[in-house]
Design a protein around this motif. Structure first.
Motif, PDB file in Angstrom:
ATOM      1  N   LEU A   1       0.804  -1.490  -0.281  1.00  0.00           N
ATOM      2  CA  LEU A   1      -0.082  -0.316  -0.285  1.00  0.00           C
ATOM      3  C   LEU A   1       0.560   1.078   0.201  1.00  0.00           C
ATOM      4  CD1 LEU A   1      -2.956  -1.232   2.575  1.00  0.00           C
ATOM      5  CD2 LEU A   1      -2.882  -0.906  -0.058  1.00  0.00           C
ATOM      6  N   ASN A   2       1.886   0.975   0.763  1.00  0.00           N
ATOM      7  CA  ASN A   2       2.401   2.031   0.550  1.00  0.00           C
ATOM      8  C   ASN A   2       3.513   2.659  -0.143  1.00  0.00           C
ATOM      9  OD1 ASN A   2       2.931   3.796   3.290  1.00  0.00           O
ATOM     10  ND2 ASN A   2       2.871   1.844   4.213  1.00  0.00           N
ATOM     11  N   LYS A   3       3.955   1.310  -0.900  1.00  0.00           N
ATOM     12  CA  LYS A   3       4.912   1.241  -2.340  1.00  0.00           C
ATOM     13  C   LYS A   3       3.846   1.500  -3.182  1.00  0.00           C
ATOM     14  CE  LYS A   3       7.488  -2.083  -4.997  1.00  0.00           C
ATOM     15  NZ  LYS A   3       7.892  -3.504  -6.047  1.00  0.00           N
ATOM     16  N   PHE A   4       2.465   1.280  -3.696  1.00  0.00           N
ATOM     17  CA  PHE A   4       1.919   1.719  -4.640  1.00  0.00           C
ATOM     18  C   PHE A   4       1.108   2.588  -4.614  1.00  0.00           C
ATOM     19  CE2 PHE A   4       2.741  -2.740  -5.166  1.00  0.00           C
ATOM     20  CZ  PHE A   4       3.682  -3.026  -5.987  1.00  0.00           C
ATOM     21  N   ALA A   5       1.220   3.489  -3.392  1.00  0.00           N
ATOM     22  CA  ALA A   5       0.274   4.890  -3.374  1.00  0.00           C
ATOM     23  C   ALA A   5       0.453   6.183  -4.047  1.00  0.00           C
ATOM     24  CB  ALA A   5       0.382   5.610  -1.963  1.00  0.00           C
ATOM     25  N   MET A   6       2.033   5.987  -4.208  1.00  0.00           N
ATOM     26  CA  MET A   6       2.211   7.436  -5.453  1.00  0.00           C
ATOM     27  C   MET A   6       2.185   7.205  -6.917  1.00  0.00           C
ATOM     28  SD  MET A   6       2.181   9.969  -3.172  1.00  0.00           S
ATOM     29  CE  MET A   6       2.513   9.509  -1.764  1.00  0.00           C
ATOM     30  N   SER A   7       1.774   5.532  -7.453  1.00  0.00           N
ATOM     31  CA  SER A   7       2.419   5.474  -8.941  1.00  0.00           C
ATOM     32  C   SER A   7       1.445   5.647  -9.726  1.00  0.00           C
ATOM     33  CB  SER A   7       0.770   4.092  -8.996  1.00  0.00           C
ATOM     34  OG  SER A   7       0.884   3.359 -10.442  1.00  0.00           O
ATOM     35  N   ASN A   8       1.775   6.144 -10.844  1.00  0.00           N
ATOM     36  CA  ASN A   8       1.558   7.020 -11.733  1.00  0.00           C
ATOM     37  C   ASN A   8      -0.243   6.497 -12.312  1.00  0.00           C
ATOM     38  OD1 ASN A   8       3.509   8.297 -11.724  1.00  0.00           O
ATOM     39  ND2 ASN A   8       4.496   7.143 -13.322  1.00  0.00           N
ATOM     40  N   TYR A   9      -0.302   5.495 -12.197  1.00  0.00           N
ATOM     41  CA  TYR A   9      -1.661   4.109 -12.607  1.00  0.00           C
ATOM     42  C   TYR A   9      -2.426   5.016 -11.049  1.00  0.00           C
ATOM     43  CZ  TYR A   9      -5.811   1.542 -13.692  1.00  0.00           C
ATOM     44  OH  TYR A   9      -6.456   1.288 -14.530  1.00  0.00           O
ATOM     45  N   GLU A  10      -3.225   6.333 -10.945  1.00  0.00           N
ATOM     46  CA  GLU A  10      -4.256   6.911 -10.552  1.00  0.00           C
ATOM     47  C   GLU A  10      -5.236   6.055  -9.455  1.00  0.00           C
ATOM     48  OE1 GLU A  10      -5.489  11.015 -11.162  1.00  0.00           O
ATOM     49  OE2 GLU A  10      -3.986  11.047 -11.919  1.00  0.00           O
ATOM     50  N   PRO A  11      -6.005   5.285 -10.741  1.00  0.00           N
ATOM     51  CA  PRO A  11      -7.115   4.043  -9.974  1.00  0.00           C
ATOM     52  C   PRO A  11      -6.334   3.344  -8.665  1.00  0.00           C
ATOM     53  CG  PRO A  11      -7.637   4.201 -12.292  1.00  0.00           C
ATOM     54  CD  PRO A  11      -6.404   4.599 -12.220  1.00  0.00           C
ATOM     55  N   LEU A  12      -4.993   2.616  -8.759  1.00  0.00           N
ATOM     56  CA  LEU A  12      -4.847   2.285  -8.137  1.00  0.00           C
ATOM     57  C   LEU A  12      -3.154   3.481  -6.726  1.00  0.00           C
ATOM     58  CD1 LEU A  12      -2.707  -0.477  -7.087  1.00  0.00           C
ATOM     59  CD2 LEU A  12      -0.974   0.185  -8.621  1.00  0.00           C
ATOM     60  N   ALA A  13      -3.352   4.383  -7.179  1.00  0.00           N
ATOM     61  CA  ALA A  13      -2.614   5.623  -6.239  1.00  0.00           C
ATOM     62  C   ALA A  13      -3.732   5.558  -5.087  1.00  0.00           C
ATOM     63  CB  ALA A  13      -2.132   6.142  -6.731  1.00  0.00           C
ATOM     64  N   GLY A  14      -4.945   6.109  -5.562  1.00  0.00           N
ATOM     65  CA  GLY A  14      -6.608   5.818  -5.010  1.00  0.00           C
ATOM     66  C   GLY A  14      -6.616   4.960  -3.826  1.00  0.00           C
ATOM     67  N   ASN A  15      -6.797   4.375  -4.350  1.00  0.00           N
ATOM     68  CA  ASN A  15      -6.787   2.839  -3.734  1.00  0.00           C
ATOM     69  C   ASN A  15      -5.976   2.838  -2.460  1.00  0.00           C
ATOM     70  OD1 ASN A  15      -9.586   2.239  -5.073  1.00  0.00           O
ATOM     71  ND2 ASN A  15      -8.904   0.559  -5.665  1.00  0.00           N
ATOM     72  N   CYS A  16      -5.252   2.550  -3.167  1.00  0.00           N
ATOM     73  CA  CYS A  16      -3.898   2.401  -1.780  1.00  0.00           C
ATOM     74  C   CYS A  16      -3.928   3.536  -0.471  1.00  0.00           C
ATOM     75  CB  CYS A  16      -2.737   2.602  -2.383  1.00  0.00           C
ATOM     76  SG  CYS A  16      -1.533   1.331  -3.059  1.00  0.00           S
ATOM     77  N   ALA A  17      -4.249   5.163  -0.899  1.00  0.00           N
ATOM     78  CA  ALA A  17      -4.254   5.798   0.234  1.00  0.00           C
ATOM     79  C   ALA A  17      -5.498   5.857   0.691  1.00  0.00           C
ATOM     80  CB  ALA A  17      -4.532   7.398  -1.158  1.00  0.00           C
ATOM     81  N   ARG A  18      -6.698   5.729   0.221  1.00  0.00           N
ATOM     82  CA  ARG A  18      -7.724   5.321   0.768  1.00  0.00           C
ATOM     83  C   ARG A  18      -8.000   4.396   2.224  1.00  0.00           C
ATOM     84  NH1 ARG A  18     -10.372   7.260  -3.798  1.00  0.00           N
ATOM     85  NH2 ARG A  18      -9.691   5.226  -4.808  1.00  0.00           N
ATOM     86  N   ALA A  19      -6.870   2.922   1.788  1.00  0.00           N
ATOM     87  CA  ALA A  19      -6.893   1.884   2.260  1.00  0.00           C
ATOM     88  C   ALA A  19      -5.736   2.334   4.051  1.00  0.00           C
ATOM     89  CB  ALA A  19      -5.441   1.014   1.762  1.00  0.00           C
ATOM     90  N   LEU A  20      -4.871   3.184   3.423  1.00  0.00           N
ATOM     91  CA  LEU A  20      -3.321   3.710   4.184  1.00  0.00           C
ATOM     92  C   LEU A  20      -4.321   4.214   5.194  1.00  0.00           C
ATOM     93  CD1 LEU A  20      -0.658   4.559   2.140  1.00  0.00           C
ATOM     94  CD2 LEU A  20      -0.756   2.299   3.642  1.00  0.00           C
TER      95      LEU A  20
END
Length: 410
Positions: free
Chosen positions: A131-150
């Motif tokens: 979750l921390n690793k991919f929260a800054m992904s350039n793929y915005e749906p992935l980054a968004g889901n990681c941020a909400r989960a964190l």
């Protein structure tokens, strides 16, 4: 509507039995072609139909076929994310969680996005690394889901880092972009002071304003004694519509109800806020009347958005308040942007009765941009005799502005 496969067409059938059988067929046979067609056509399917499709697909999942769900995960679609994630959550167990963790580690971005969505509900600490690793992904749906989960995990490591970076004047705006997105998606309102600080100092005003409004609302800001902040953000939004900010956000930001709110409070404010609100309402009136009448701005919008824009325009046109009353006070404040905005409003509405007020501002201000814009308005109104050319030119140090102002007198 032909969605491209028999199962897809049956899924949108009004016959509940047919749609349920189609859902079972899709899940039992891992019909990824149908799922792909649904995703491709999703924006053309009514929301209530999409909701029914998701409901039926989730209903079709059971212990015997839940393993098929992973076969759909290479195609990501926000509308149908609940089908994947809720199906997993409904049958969550240790083995399934391990499988999703593996997908989170080594899958493609679309699969990782679904995995992050799963761990929003299933707070397995083993997922925190990813979750921390991919929260800054350039793929915005992935980054968004990681941020909400964190946020759900109450893990604030990246949150604190993002606050520091956003408030660091040495970090450029481009680098700050992903951290701003993280803060808004993470969803902690304690980040608002940092976002307001960013708003004050960035050139990307539209992006900054929308970032604030994904954490709070214009009405909430206004009612919490932050009316000036709310007005500034609304002013920026109006200026950014429709080129910089999508018109679909009139729903996200509840623009119609905020305009109604402003009309209800305008007469209760001090003269300074009163004139500010009136000028903003005039700006909104001009902007939404223009957008509603010109197909070039609305041709690619959905029916509901077009209707809402017309509703906004119609409401503003019925406001029974003298919006130009005391509007000249906006010309007297020590705020360059607000003076430029009121000059624009006066010009757009052709209010020549304010020519002398504009001339007074030109003579008294040190803002060279204001002088140039004021002279332009007087030129348009055929009122240049109200100012002295030589006196005005002597006030200007910027060569480009001086040349422009001189041209208005020719």
């Amino acid at each position: 509507m032909d969605l491209g496969t028999k199962n897809a067409n049956n899924l949108i059938s009004k016959d509940r039995k047919i749609s349920l059988e189609a859902a079972k067929a899709v899940v039992n046979s891992a019909d990824t072609e149908t799922f792909k067609k649904l995703c491709e056509k999703s924006e053309f399917i009514f929301d209530f139909i999409k909701e029914k499709i998701v409901e039926n697909l989730c209903f079709a999942v059971n212990y015997a076929n839940v393993s098929n769900i992973v076969k759909f995960t290479k195609i990501y679609n926000a509308y149908f994310e609940d089908f994947i994630v809720k199906s997993w959550v409904n049958f969550a167990n240790e083995d399934l969680t391990d499988e999703i963790l593996e997908l989170f580690e080594s899958g493609i971005d679309e699969q990782k996005t679904y995995a992050a969505g799963y761990f929003y509900y299933i707070n397995d600490p083993l997922a925190l690394e990813y979750l921390n690793k991919f929260a800054m992904s350039n793929y915005e749906p992935l980054a968004g889901n990681c941020a909400r989960a964190l946020n759900k995990f109450k893990d604030d490591t990246l949150y604190k880092k993002s606050l520091d970076i956003v408030q660091n004047a040495e970090v450029d705006d481009f680098e700050k972009y992903k951290y701003i997105n993280f803060l808004t998606t993470y969803g902690d309102k304690n980040a608002l002071p940092a976002l307001f600080n960013y708003l004050q100092n960035t050139y990307a005003k539209g992006f900054a304003a929308t970032s604030v409004l994904y954490l709070t609302s214009l009405t909430e800001l206004s009612e919490n004694k932050n009316l000036q902040d709310a007005l500034k953000i609304f002013d920026i939004l109006l200026g950014a519509y429709p080129e910089e900010i999508s018109l679909e956000t009139v729903f996200d930001f509840d623009i119609l109800n905020y305009i109604k709110y402003l009309t209800s409070v305008v007469t209760e404010q001090s003269d300074t806020e009163n004139s500010y609100i009136k000028r903003i309402l005039l700006k909104a009136k001009y902007k939404f009347n223009l957008i509603s009448k010109e197909d070039i701005y609305t041709f690619d919008l959905d029916k509901n958005t077009k209707k809402e824009i017309n509703n906004i325009s119609n409401f503003i046109n019925t406001i029974n308040i003298d919006l130009f009353g005391k509007i000249e006070k906006e010309l007297l404040i020590n705020d360059k942007e607000r003076i430029l905005e009121v000059l624009d409003v006066i010009l757009n509405f052709g209010k020549t009765e304010f020519a002398q007020n504009i001339a007074n501002t030109i003579n008294s201000t040190d803002f060279e941009d204001v002088i140039s814009e004021g002279v332009k308005v007087l030129k348009t109104f055929n009122k240049l005799e109200l100012i002295n050319k030589e006196n005005i030119i002597q006030k200007l140090n910027n060569e480009n502005i001086r040349a422009i102002v001189k041209s208005y007198f020719n």
